[in-house]
Design a protein around this motif. Structure first.
Motif, mmCIF file in Angstrom:
data_model
loop_
_atom_site.group_PDB
_atom_site.id
_atom_site.type_symbol
_atom_site.label_atom_id
_atom_site.label_comp_id
_atom_site.label_asym_id
_atom_site.label_seq_id
_atom_site.Cartn_x
_atom_site.Cartn_y
_atom_site.Cartn_z
ATOM 1 N N THR A 51 0.778 -1.236 -0.004
ATOM 2 C CA THR A 51 -0.042 0.048 0.163
ATOM 3 C C THR A 51 0.925 1.248 0.060
ATOM 4 O O THR A 51 2.138 1.206 0.215
ATOM 5 C CB THR A 51 -0.919 0.050 1.293
ATOM 6 N N GLY A 52 0.075 2.434 -0.318
ATOM 7 C CA GLY A 52 1.052 3.686 -0.045
ATOM 8 C C GLY A 52 1.133 4.030 1.328
ATOM 9 O O GLY A 52 0.722 3.283 2.203
ATOM 10 N N LYS A 53 1.921 4.853 1.702
ATOM 11 C CA LYS A 53 2.314 5.424 2.955
ATOM 12 C C LYS A 53 0.815 6.002 3.920
ATOM 13 O O LYS A 53 0.372 6.882 2.989
ATOM 14 C CB LYS A 53 3.394 6.297 3.245
ATOM 15 N N ALA A 54 0.796 5.733 4.838
ATOM 16 C CA ALA A 54 -0.324 6.303 5.592
ATOM 17 C C ALA A 54 0.061 7.030 7.202
ATOM 18 O O ALA A 54 0.821 6.206 7.485
ATOM 19 C CB ALA A 54 -1.496 5.230 5.865
ATOM 20 N N THR A 55 -0.633 8.134 7.344
ATOM 21 C CA THR A 55 -0.012 8.915 8.337
ATOM 22 C C THR A 55 -0.734 8.530 9.603
ATOM 23 O O THR A 55 -2.002 8.458 9.565
ATOM 24 C CB THR A 55 -0.102 10.380 8.074
#
Length: 121
Positions: A51-55
């Protein structure tokens, strides 16, 4: 949440669609500011998706994008019913660090129409 669907192609090769969405991590420890998920085929160790990076905000992290995987008999040399994935939650930076992981066995979810929830500590 995730859904599994079986499909047969023109070549009579069985495939399974694995779709997950609305994933979130809760109670994330301090110091873990950005997370990502990796989905790994247990038998081969092959990374099928990331997945993409999540904050992380206030100890919670959510991935808004949905991921869809197609797994065929060619990807899993054993029966699809015995196929297992590892979902790994890790720090999204240059230094590798794993927050947690869960192992998912496809046979537990094949043939179900509804979405399912996964959780791990």
């Amino acid at each position: 949440m995730f859904k599994l669907h079986r499909h047969r192609s023109d070549r009579l090769e069985e495939k399974v669609q694995f779709k997950f969405s609305s994933l979130q991590a809760i109670k994330v420890p301090r110091g873990w500011d950005r997370l990502m998920l990796s989905i790994i085929l247990m038998e081969s160790g092959k990374v099928l998706a990331k997945t993409g990076k999540a904050t992380v905000r206030s100890g919670n992290c959510q991935w808004t994008e949905a991921e869809t995987l197609w797994v065929s008999q060619a990807d899993a040399s054993q029966d699809l019913e015995k196929c297992q994935f590892k979902i790994v939650v890790s720090l999204a930076s240059s230094r590798p660090a794993v927050l947690g992981e869960v192992i998912l066995r496809l046979a537990d979810y094949l043939g179900k129409e509804d979405s399912g929830l996964l959780s791990f500590l």
